[in-house]
Design an enzyme around this catalytic site. Structure first.
Site, PDB file in Angstrom:
ATOM      1  N   ASP A 131      -6.252 -27.712 -56.412  1.00 39.44           N
ATOM      2  CA  ASP A 131      -4.992 -28.375 -56.749  1.00 39.44           C
ATOM      3  C   ASP A 131      -3.917 -27.368 -57.155  1.00 39.44           C
ATOM      4  OD1 ASP A 131      -6.631 -30.567 -56.525  1.00 39.44           O
ATOM      5  OD2 ASP A 131      -6.229 -31.367 -58.527  1.00 39.44           O
ATOM      6  N   HIS A 280      -8.366 -24.999 -59.126  1.00 43.53           N
ATOM      7  CA  HIS A 280      -6.907 -24.853 -58.988  1.00 43.53           C
ATOM      8  C   HIS A 280      -6.603 -23.511 -58.349  1.00 43.53           C
ATOM      9  CE1 HIS A 280      -7.444 -27.851 -62.182  1.00 43.53           C
ATOM     10  NE2 HIS A 280      -6.292 -28.362 -61.783  1.00 43.53           N
TER      11      HIS A 280
HETATM   12 ZN   LIG Z   1      -2.773 -30.613 -60.979  1.00 37.92          ZN
END
Ligand SMILES: [Zn+2]
Length: 347
Positions: A131, A280
């Protein structure tokens, strides 16, 4: 006397036989009834069509198994993953063990933390997800994935795609799946947002990704902080956008070192046995941890499943237009600075 009677008898028998043969050969013609047969056939074609639409309802279909030269799957129209595997320079790579295609009709949910609908992963299977990119740390993530000839799903932030469209293009060029993660990473359950603003965050995020890529993203969405509302879920369902939660949270955003990211993922994975892993790509520790983490997955017997969408998302024209309008402010003017700004007095 006997002869004429015998002859007559023979003639009668012959006539009966001829009539019988004629009737027998003519009769099937009458029974053939071609129009009825065609009608019956077209009626028969309904069950296969129904079966097809039933198969469509399956959100997960094995499209390809890209293990080295496996038996050719009868229905596999997916030479691309096989080619990707064959071009892998690393013979001991983690690779992609299975590619699944998702029919996102009705907005299915994945990741058992929130959505316990589709338990499609088998033991030791994982899905890698990233992400918050694209970010300058993303190319290191891409390199680690490429070195292991494996694939992931990326959920970029719309605003970040406007900063680094060329990095997002690298993600697409490497063959990864790209969804979206809102326009500005707003938490969509916030009381400060109206329903319309929450919808705008979702749609503008997708249109921003499309603008950066030049092609539509996959209808895959992850809520920032996994925070949804009934209204936003209903919106995704109405737009046939699949929502992604998580099974294994790397907690990389609060890890103090790459080692901690690896430990968190492997500990949870060894306990749960499989799942969608949340990371991430804008986290430096994640980019640094990834080469070792992928090796650990391989050593632990884990296998990567790539998730792809059956169809790309049809972004909404009004949000595409909004993006074009937002981005229309040119960075460089055609006029030289000195022709626009002249110093007329200076101390
Ligand atoms: Zn996020």
């Amino acid at each position: 006397m006997r002869n004429p009677i015998g002859l007559m008898l023979a003639v009668v028998v012959a006539a009966v036989v001829i009539a019988g043969v004629w009737f027998w050969t003519a009769a099937p013609r009458a029974d053939a009834a071609p129009p009825q047969t065609i009608a019956a056939r077209s009626a028969d074609s309904l069950p296969p069509a129904a079966a097809k639409s039933a198969a469509k309802d399956d959100v997960e279909t094995t499209a390809a198994v890209s293990q080295p030269v496996a038996a050719a799957p009868a229905l596999a129209p997916a030479p691309a993953p096989m080619q990707a595997k064959s071009t892998c320079a690393n013979p001991d790579a983690l690779g992609v063990s299975r590619t699944v295609v998702i029919d996102t009709t009705g907005g299915p949910g994945f990741g058992f933390l929130q959505y316990k609908q589709f338990d499609f992963l088998t033991d030791k299977e994982v899905v890698l997800t990233f992400d918050d990119g694209p970010w300058p740390t993303t190319p290191a993530v891409l390199k680690a994935l490429a070195d292991e000839c494996t694939k992931a799903v990326f959920f970029p932030i719309g605003l970040h795609t406007t900063y680094h469209p060329e990095i997002l293009k690298q993600v697409a060029a490497a063959g990864h799946t790209i969804g979206a993660h809102t326009w500005s990473h707003a938490h969509l359950d916030s009381k400060k947002l109206t329903e319309q603003q929450a919808k705008d965050e979702i749609e503008k995020g997708f249109s921003a990704v499309k603008m950066a890529l030049g092609t539509a993203p996959s209808p895959f969405f992850r809520f920032p902080a996994l925070a949804h509302t009934q209204a936003t879920l209903a919106h995704l369902e109405s737009r046939n956008i699949a929502r992604f939660s998580v099974d294994i949270d790397s907690l990389d955003f609060k890890s103090s070192s790459p080692d901690q990211v690896i430990q968190t993922v492997m500990t949870k994975l060894d306990k749960q046995g499989k799942g969608i892993i949340l990371m991430h790509d804008l986290q430096k520790h994640t980019a640094q941890a990834l080469p070792t983490l992928l090796r650990r997955l391989k050593a632990g017997g884990y296998k990567v499943v790539q998730m792809k969408a059956k169809e790309p998302l049809e972004t909404l024209p009004e949000y595409d237009a909004l993006m074009v309008k937002d981005m229309k402010v040119p960075a460089v003017s055609a006029r030289p600075l000195s022709s626009v700004v002249q110093t007329v007095s200076q101390q």
